[in-house]
Design an enzyme around this catalytic site. Sequence first.
Site, PDB file in Angstrom:
ATOM      1  NE  ARG A 145      -3.528  -2.360   2.699  1.00  0.00           N
ATOM      2  CZ  ARG A 145      -3.215  -3.566   3.168  1.00  0.00           C
ATOM      3  NH1 ARG A 145      -1.975  -3.780   3.618  1.00  0.00           N
ATOM      4  NH2 ARG A 145      -4.096  -4.530   3.210  1.00  0.00           N
ATOM      5  CE  LYS A 179      -7.637  -2.100   5.775  1.00  0.00           C
ATOM      6  NZ  LYS A 179      -8.397  -2.074   4.491  1.00  0.00           N
ATOM      7  CG  HIS A 204      -5.125   0.779  -3.121  1.00  0.00           C
ATOM      8  ND1 HIS A 204      -4.320   0.558  -2.026  1.00  0.00           N
ATOM      9  CD2 HIS A 204      -6.051  -0.216  -3.112  1.00  0.00           C
ATOM     10  CE1 HIS A 204      -4.738  -0.522  -1.375  1.00  0.00           C
ATOM     11  NE2 HIS A 204      -5.778  -1.012  -2.020  1.00  0.00           N
ATOM     12  NE  ARG A 226      -3.259  -4.033  -1.164  1.00  0.00           N
ATOM     13  CZ  ARG A 226      -2.624  -4.879  -0.355  1.00  0.00           C
ATOM     14  NH1 ARG A 226      -1.308  -4.917  -0.349  1.00  0.00           N
ATOM     15  NH2 ARG A 226      -3.290  -5.684   0.445  1.00  0.00           N
ATOM     16  CG  HIS A 283      -6.029  -9.594   1.048  1.00  0.00           C
ATOM     17  ND1 HIS A 283      -6.281  -9.833  -0.288  1.00  0.00           N
ATOM     18  CD2 HIS A 283      -5.877  -8.248   1.157  1.00  0.00           C
ATOM     19  CE1 HIS A 283      -6.290  -8.684  -0.955  1.00  0.00           C
ATOM     20  NE2 HIS A 283      -6.050  -7.715  -0.084  1.00  0.00           N
ATOM     21  CE1 TYR A 330      -7.063  -6.951  -6.910  1.00  0.00           C
ATOM     22  CE2 TYR A 330      -6.763  -8.399  -5.023  1.00  0.00           C
ATOM     23  CZ  TYR A 330      -6.786  -7.127  -5.562  1.00  0.00           C
ATOM     24  OH  TYR A 330      -6.540  -6.044  -4.774  1.00  0.00           O
TER      25      TYR A 330
END
Length: 347
Positions: A164, A189, A295, A298, A321, A330
């Site tokens: 990120r 994150k 972003h 990414r 994730h 995706y």
Amino acid sequence: MANDAYRSLNRNPGHYAAQPVVPEINAGARPPRLLDQVRWELKRRNYSKRTNEAYLVWIEKFIRFNGLRHPVTMGEAEVRAFLTYLVVKGQVAPSTQNQALCALLFLYRVVLGMPLPWMEGFVRARQQKRLPVVLSREEVRQILGKLEGTHWLLGSLLYGTGMRLLEGLRLRVKDVDFALNEIRVRNGKGGKDRRVPLPATLVPHLKAQIEQVRLTHAKDCAAGFGGVYLPHALARKYANASRDLAWQFVFCADRLAPDIETGEIRRHHLHETSMQRAFKRALSETKIDKPASCHSMRHAFATHLLESGHDIRTVQELLGHKDLATTQIYTHVLGRGPLAVRSPLDI
């Protein structure tokens, strides 16, 4: 009149003050101000800086919306009215309404100690599934071709590692491992650490960038500065660590600036808006008609890895994730759903 009353929320410790939750220094101390209580509880629970800022903004807006009344005097009706107003009149996204709700739940449950059992049945705005904006390999190449210097290196790193934007900006010298060809992403994150591959094509450029950081840091130290922000209590645990090259930001700012909390003169990392503006200019110059942002690099990283045949679990780990379902979006972008449907026009 309203503005004057609201300013007193922060200026007059006795006005709009809830029951004190911050330990008092002496028996004669006044109760802490409401927003100070919120700040203290957020910091005590190690919430991120972005979450701190967002929660304080929503609590302030909630108080303003209800005529500067203290939250203790309000309840279900006022909270429901505010959250409904955000969606109906303010037309905010469902995720924005959810953030405001979380801020108010934190205020009532944690700061004021008032449980809100009726909130369990609150009807939230329905979240809509959105596909990410994904750039093709050629579009990524065109955008990177329009970036220069530090912005080019940072943009290449975002695409080459899937980091990120803030993760890239907060990268420290010590977290770039040339021996193992990897980068350690710290406190990403959710407060999680992870490892991502170091693109071989960027190795000489990163070494040159770190050398420039070393020269800049030496000048700062010679001028009596050279300190850098350290997370948590590391500054107390390791007194001289803030002046070590290893802790300096790889993408440091052009000038020294005072720390917001301590006032100490430091060299922080490059501001995110600098990269965002450079990316927007590059996107405009390439005439790519997509609402892309930093972003999107990414997103492109994940999509292009899956296109190359990499396992989705590996991509999940590289992106950091928590849930595989987040990464599976995706596969929809690729058109590789469970049935791999092709248009009948192409059959």
